[in-house]
Design an enzyme around this catalytic site. Structure first.
Site, PDB file in Angstrom:
ATOM      1  N   ARG B 242       0.856  -1.192   0.000  1.00 34.76           N
ATOM      2  CA  ARG B 242       0.000   0.000   0.000  1.00 34.76           C
ATOM      3  C   ARG B 242       0.887   1.234   0.000  1.00 34.76           C
ATOM      4  O   ARG B 242       1.807   1.351   0.810  1.00 34.76           O
ATOM      5  CB  ARG B 242      -1.013  -0.008   1.149  1.00 34.76           C
ATOM      6  CG  ARG B 242      -0.449  -0.066   2.534  1.00 34.76           C
ATOM      7  CD  ARG B 242      -1.518   0.160   3.583  1.00 34.76           C
ATOM      8  NE  ARG B 242      -1.123  -0.379   4.873  1.00 34.76           N
ATOM      9  CZ  ARG B 242      -0.201   0.144   5.660  1.00 34.76           C
ATOM     10  NH1 ARG B 242       0.449   1.233   5.307  1.00 34.76           N
ATOM     11  NH2 ARG B 242       0.096  -0.419   6.808  1.00 34.76           N
ATOM     12  N   HIS B 246      -1.641   3.197   6.689  1.00 31.84           N
ATOM     13  CA  HIS B 246      -2.698   2.214   6.934  1.00 31.84           C
ATOM     14  C   HIS B 246      -4.063   2.868   6.796  1.00 31.84           C
ATOM     15  O   HIS B 246      -4.945   2.354   6.132  1.00 31.84           O
ATOM     16  CB  HIS B 246      -2.550   1.601   8.329  1.00 31.84           C
ATOM     17  CG  HIS B 246      -3.721   0.737   8.707  1.00 31.84           C
ATOM     18  ND1 HIS B 246      -3.939  -0.482   8.124  1.00 31.84           N
ATOM     19  CD2 HIS B 246      -4.755   0.950   9.554  1.00 31.84           C
ATOM     20  CE1 HIS B 246      -5.060  -0.998   8.609  1.00 31.84           C
ATOM     21  NE2 HIS B 246      -5.562  -0.142   9.473  1.00 31.84           N
ATOM     22  N   TYR B 254       6.606   3.052  11.116  1.00 27.06           N
ATOM     23  CA  TYR B 254       7.081   1.673  11.021  1.00 27.06           C
ATOM     24  C   TYR B 254       7.770   1.345   9.699  1.00 27.06           C
ATOM     25  O   TYR B 254       8.198   0.233   9.478  1.00 27.06           O
ATOM     26  CB  TYR B 254       5.893   0.718  11.231  1.00 27.06           C
ATOM     27  CG  TYR B 254       4.707   1.091  10.359  1.00 27.06           C
ATOM     28  CD1 TYR B 254       4.616   0.644   9.042  1.00 27.06           C
ATOM     29  CD2 TYR B 254       3.705   1.941  10.836  1.00 27.06           C
ATOM     30  CE1 TYR B 254       3.561   1.011   8.237  1.00 27.06           C
ATOM     31  CE2 TYR B 254       2.642   2.312  10.028  1.00 27.06           C
ATOM     32  CZ  TYR B 254       2.572   1.846   8.733  1.00 27.06           C
ATOM     33  OH  TYR B 254       1.531   2.217   7.934  1.00 27.06           O
TER      34      TYR B 254
HETATM   35  C1  LIG Z   1     -10.970  -8.255  14.617  1.00 28.61           C
HETATM   36  C2  LIG Z   1     -10.224  -6.962  14.429  1.00 28.61           C
HETATM   37  N1  LIG Z   1      -9.051  -6.780  15.077  1.00 28.61           N
HETATM   38  C3  LIG Z   1      -8.371  -5.625  14.907  1.00 28.61           C
HETATM   39  C4  LIG Z   1      -8.853  -4.618  14.110  1.00 28.61           C
HETATM   40  C5  LIG Z   1      -8.079  -3.305  13.931  1.00 28.61           C
HETATM   41  N2  LIG Z   1      -7.462  -3.317  12.580  1.00 28.61           N
HETATM   42  C6  LIG Z   1      -8.043  -2.743  11.541  1.00 28.61           C
HETATM   43  S1  LIG Z   1      -7.197  -2.992  10.116  1.00 28.61           S
HETATM   44  C7  LIG Z   1      -6.007  -3.866  10.914  1.00 28.61           C
HETATM   45  C8  LIG Z   1      -4.865  -4.443  10.152  1.00 28.61           C
HETATM   46  C9  LIG Z   1      -5.292  -5.401   9.125  1.00 28.61           C
HETATM   47  O1  LIG Z   1      -4.196  -5.845   8.421  1.00 28.61           O
HETATM   48  P1  LIG Z   1      -4.354  -6.719   7.128  1.00 28.61           P
HETATM   49  O2  LIG Z   1      -5.352  -7.802   7.350  1.00 28.61           O
HETATM   50  O3  LIG Z   1      -3.009  -7.134   6.691  1.00 28.61           O
HETATM   51  O4  LIG Z   1      -5.020  -5.723   6.071  1.00 28.61           O
HETATM   52  P2  LIG Z   1      -4.451  -4.378   5.490  1.00 28.61           P
HETATM   53  O5  LIG Z   1      -4.878  -3.265   6.408  1.00 28.61           O
HETATM   54  O6  LIG Z   1      -2.978  -4.501   5.430  1.00 28.61           O
HETATM   55  O7  LIG Z   1      -5.074  -4.233   4.151  1.00 28.61           O
HETATM   56  C10 LIG Z   1      -6.274  -3.941  12.274  1.00 28.61           C
HETATM   57  C11 LIG Z   1      -5.422  -4.605  13.259  1.00 28.61           C
HETATM   58  C12 LIG Z   1     -10.094  -4.838  13.486  1.00 28.61           C
HETATM   59  N3  LIG Z   1     -10.656  -3.903  12.718  1.00 28.61           N
HETATM   60  N4  LIG Z   1     -10.737  -6.020  13.627  1.00 28.61           N
END
Ligand SMILES: Cc1ncc(C[n+]2csc(CCOP(=O)(O)OP(=O)(O)O)c2C)c(N)n1
Lengths: 327, 334
Positions: B242, B246, B254
C-alpha cells in the site's frame, strides 16, 4: 376442542424443522453432530435420513466459521440456514459473527440486506454441567439491536415459534432451555405459527403478575397453583419472544394486578429481569402497589455441586416468597 | 500471462478500472484532508492490480466479500461510484443511506456482500455464498478478499477449512501488502508466504506478484475456473504494497520513506501495465490519457453528487434495523 396428542419439546422443534425443510429447499440445518447423530439433544433426529447430508450439514468445531457461513449464505438470499450451537456458553467463540455481522448488515447497508437465519442454541442450569455449560445468556443477544430473540417454554410454543423464526427474514436467536426438552405437552400435528412479539398469558390472575421465561414459567405456574389454594390469584405472563417484546401484554397485566415479580434464569445485572422491572418502573409506576421483586440467580458462575447448583437456580420457594412479599 | 491471450476489451477494462480506483482513492484522500469525509478511511492506492486482476474473471452474479480497505473491490465489482461517494460523506443517497460509511460499503445488486470493519469477519460470508451457490446448483463463485494480518484470524482458518471439506466454489485472495498496520509480515508469521497455509487445508495455494495485473488475472482465472467446475477452493496470495498509510493520518513510523518511494517508482501496477500496453501496441498514449480524463470526470461528478446530496433525515435513524415487521416492540426507545 379435539384432543391433541402430547409430544416433547424436542419433538415439537423437530416437527417445525421437518416442516420448514419440506416446504422450502433453501432451509438448511448446520451444526456440530446435527446429522446422523441427530443433534446431542435429539432435535434434528431423522432429518439427515430424510433430507441428506447436503441440507443437514455436520460441521467441524469452528463456531465462528459456520455461524459466519450461515450469515453469508443468508445474505446472498440463496439459503435460509438454521444453525445449531450446542451451548449458548460457546457463543463467545462466534459472537462477532452474531453481534457485528448478522445484527448489523441490514442497517449498515441502508436496508438492502436481509439475513434470514436462525441460530438455535441452548441455555439453562440444573445438570451439574458447571460454569461453562449452564448459563442463560439471552441478555447478551437482547442487548444488541438487529437480533430477534425467542425463548419458548412449552412444546406448543416451541413448534409455532420456530416456524415463525425460520420464515422471518431477520437473524433470530432461538434459545431452548435444556431442562425443557423432555417436557411433554399438547402439540397439533399440522403446522402453525406463533407470531414473534406476542406474549402469552399462561395463567390468568388478578392479584400479582409474574413475568417469567423458559423453565421459570413452569416453576411460576407451580407456585401460582399452590397459592391459588390460599385464594391468591397469580397471573403468569410468558413473553416468549424477548425481542420483539410484547410490552402491551406485560404492561396491561401489571396495570390489572398492580404487583410484579420477574423471574429469570439470566444473571442479575443488566439482564432481562431488570429490563422488565425498568419497563414497569418507567411505564406503569402509578399502577404499582408494591415494589417490584426480581428473582434471578446470584451473580456467580454456575456451580458444579448439585447442592450449590440447586441453591443457584431460582427455586419455587423463592418465587413464592416474592409473591407473598409484594402482596 | 501474455497480453496476446487476453481480449483487448478485457485489457482496456482492466486498465480503466485500475485508473478509476487510483483517481477515486487519491481524491478521497484530499476530501478526507479537507474534513469532508468523516471517520476512518483506508485507501487502496498501490493495490489496484489485485482487485482488478481477480474481478476481470467474475460475473455480476458472482459474490465477493471485502475488507476495511474495500473501495477498490467495490469499484472493480461494478458498484455505483456515486452511491459509494455519497456514503463516504454520510449522505442520504449513499449506498448504505449514510449508515455504513467507508468500512461498510456494500452493493448486493452486484454481488458485493460488504466491506467489513472486523478483520477477517467477511471470510466466512464468502464460504456461505459458496455454500448457497453449490446447493442451488449454480456455477457461480464467491471470492473472499483479506489481508496478510487477517490470515492469522480464526475466521480465515475456519472458513478456508469449511470450504475445503465441503469443496465449495470459493477463492480466497490474500492481499499481502506486508503490513498489519505497523506489524510487518515477517513478524506475523514464520512462513515465507501466506499461500503455504493452503497445505494445511489440502487445497492449492499460489503466490503471485500482486503488482502485475496480468499475473493476478492468470492465477485468478485458473482458480475461478476450477471453482466453477466444482473442484473446490484455492488460496491465492498476491504480494502487494500500500502506497499510503494504513489509514489516512497514519504517521507511518514503522517504515522508511525510501521503502515507500522504491515501491512507487518500481512497482506501480498502473505504470507497469501501461508500459506493457504501449509496448505491445494495444493502446496509444492518447487512448490511455483519455481513460484518465474520463475517470477524473466520473469521480468529480461523484464528488459533486455527494456534496449536493441531502443528509439523512432524523426519522431514518430508526429505520432499516429489521426487515420483517412483527408484533411487539422491535426498535426500543425508552
Ligand atoms: C478483529 C479486528 N481486530 C483488529 C482490528 C483493527 N485493525 C483494523 S485494520 C487492521 C490491520 C489489518 O491488516 P491486514 O489484514 O493485513 O489488512 P491491510 O490493512 O494490510 O489491508 C487492524 C489490526 C479490526 N478492525 N478487527
Amino acid at each position: 376442542m379435539a384432543v391433541v396428542r402430547e409430544i416433547t419439546f424436542a419433538q415439537a422443534l423437530n416437527e417445525a424443522l421437518d416442516y420448514e425443510m419440506g416446504k422450502d429447499e433453501k432451509v438448511v440445518v448446520m451444526g456440530e453432530d446435527v446429522g446422523l447423530y441427530g443433534g446431542i439433544y435429539g432435535v434434528t433426529a431423522g432429518l439427515y435420513e430424510k433430507y441428506g447430508p447436503e441440507r443437514v450439514r455436520d460441521t467441524p468445531i469452528a463456531e465462528s466459521g459456520f455461524v459466519g457461513t450461515a450469515v453469508g449464505a443468508a445474505a446472498t438470499g440463496l439459503l435460509r440456514p438454521v444453525v445449531e450451537l450446542m451451548f449458548i456458553d460457546f457463543l463467545g467463540v462466534t459472537y462477532d459473527q452474531i453481534y457485528n455481522q448478522a445484527a448489523k448488515m441490514r442497517y449498515m447497508f441502508g436496508g438492502k440486506a436481509r439475513i434470514p437465519m436462525v441460530l438455535r442454541t441452548t441455555c439453562g442450569a440444573g445438570f451439574s454441567a458447571a460454569a461453562q455449560h449452564s448459563q442463560s445468556l439471552h441478555a447478551l443477544f437482547i442487548h444488541v439491536p438487529g437480533l430477534k430473540v425467542v425463548m419458548p417454554s412449552t412444546p406448543y410454543d416451541a413448534k409455532g415459534l420456530l416456524i415463525s423464526a425460520i420464515e422471518d427474514d431477520d437473524p433470530v436467536i432461538f434459545i431452548e432451555h435444556k431442562g425443557l426438552y423432555a417436557v411433554k405437552g399438547p402439540v397439533p400435528e399440522e403446522p402453525y405459527s406463533i407470531p414473534l412479539g406476542e406474549a402469552d398469558v399462561k395463567r390468568e390472575g388478578k392479584d400479582v403478575t409474574i413475568v417469567a421465561t423458559a423453565a421459570m414459567v413452569h416453576k411460576s405456574l407451580e407456585v401460582a397453583e399452590k397459592l391459588a389454594e390460599e385464594g391468591v390469584s397469580v397471573e403468569v405472563v410468558d413473553p416468549r419472544s424477548l425481542v420483539p417484546l410484547d410490552t402491551d401484554t406485560i404492561l396491561n397485566s401489571i396495570k390489572k394486578t398492580g404487583r410484579l415479580v420477574v423471574v429469570d434464569e439470566g444473571y442479575p445485572r443488566a439482564g432481562f429481569a431488570t429490563d422488565i422491572a425498568a419497563l414497569a418502573a418507567s411505564r406503569a409506576f402509578e399502577h404499582l402497589k408494591a415494589p417490584v421483586k426480581i428473582i434471578t440467580p446470584p451473580a456467580t458462575p454456575v456451580p458444579f455441586s448439585p447442592a450449590l447448583e440447586n441453591e443457584w437456580i431460582p427455586s419455587a420457594e423463592r418465587i413464592e416468597n416474592a409473591v407473598r412479599e409484594v402482596l | 500471462m501474455p497480453v496476446e491471450e487476453i481480449p483487448r476489451e478485457t485489457l482496456l477494462w482492466m486498465y480503466e478500472t485500475m485508473v478509476r480506483i487510483r483517481v477515486h482513492e487519491e481524491r478521497v484522500a484530499e476530501l478526507f484532508a479537507q474534513g469532508k469525509v468523516p471517520g476512518f478511511v483506508h485507501l487502496y492506492v498501490g493495490e489496484e492490480a489485485v482487485a482488478v486482476g481477480v474481478m476481470a474473471n467474475l460475473r455480476r452474479e458472482d459474490f465477493i466479500t471485502s475488507t476495511h480497505r474495500g473501495h477498490g473491490h467495490y469499484i472493480a465489482k461494478g458498484g455505483d461510484v456515486k452511491a459509494s461517494m455519497a456514503e463516504l460523506f454520510g449522505k442520504k443517497t449513499g449506498s448504505g443511506k449514510g449508515k455504513g460509511g467507508s468500512m461498510h460499503i456494500a452493493d448486493l445488486d452486484v454481488g458485493e456482500l460488504g466491506a467489513n470493519g472486523m478483520v477477517g469477519g467477511g471470510i466466512p460470508h464468502a464460504v456461505g455464498a459458496g455454500l448457497g451457490i453449490k446447493l442451488n446448483g449454480l456455477d457461480n463463485v464467491a471470492v473472499a478478499f483479506f489481508g496478510d494480518g487477517a490470515s492469522n484470524q480464526q475466521n480465515f482458518h475456519e472458513g478456508i477449512n469449511l470450504a475445503a471439506i465441503w469443496k465449495l466454489p470459493v477463492v480466497f485472495v490474500c492481499e499481502n501488502n506486508q503490513y498489519q498496520i505497523s506489524l510487518s509480515y515477517d513478524k506475523q508469521q514464520t512462513i515465507k508466504s501466506v499461500a503455504e497455509r493452503a497445505k494445511a487445508y489440502g487445497i492449492p495455494g499460489v503466490s503471485v506478484d500482486g503488482q502485475d495485473v496480468l499475473a493476478v488475472y492468470e492465477v485468478a482465472k485458473e482458480a475461478i475456473e476450477r471453482a466453477r467446475r466444482g473442484e473446490g477452493p484455492t488460496l491465492i496470495e498476491a504480494k502487494t504494497y500500500r502506497f499510503r498509510g494504513h489509514f489516512e493520518g497514519d504517521p507511518q513510523v514503522y517504515r522508511s520513506k525510501e521503502e515507500v518511494e522504491w515501491w512507487k517508482k518500481n512497482k506501480d501496477p498502473i505504470k507497469l501495465f501501461e508500459e506493457k500496453l504501449l509496448a505491445k501496441g494495444i493502446a496509444t498514449r492518447e487512448e490511455l490519457d483519455a481513460i484518465w480524463e474520463k475517470a477524473r470526470k466520473e469521480i468529480e461528478e461523484a464528488v459533486k453528487f455527494a456534496e449536493e446530496s441531502p443528509w439523512p433525515s432524523k426519522e431514518e435513524l430508526l429505520e432499516d434495523v429489521f426487515s420483517t415487521p412483527t408484533k411487539g416492540v422491535l426498535v426500543w426507545q425508552w
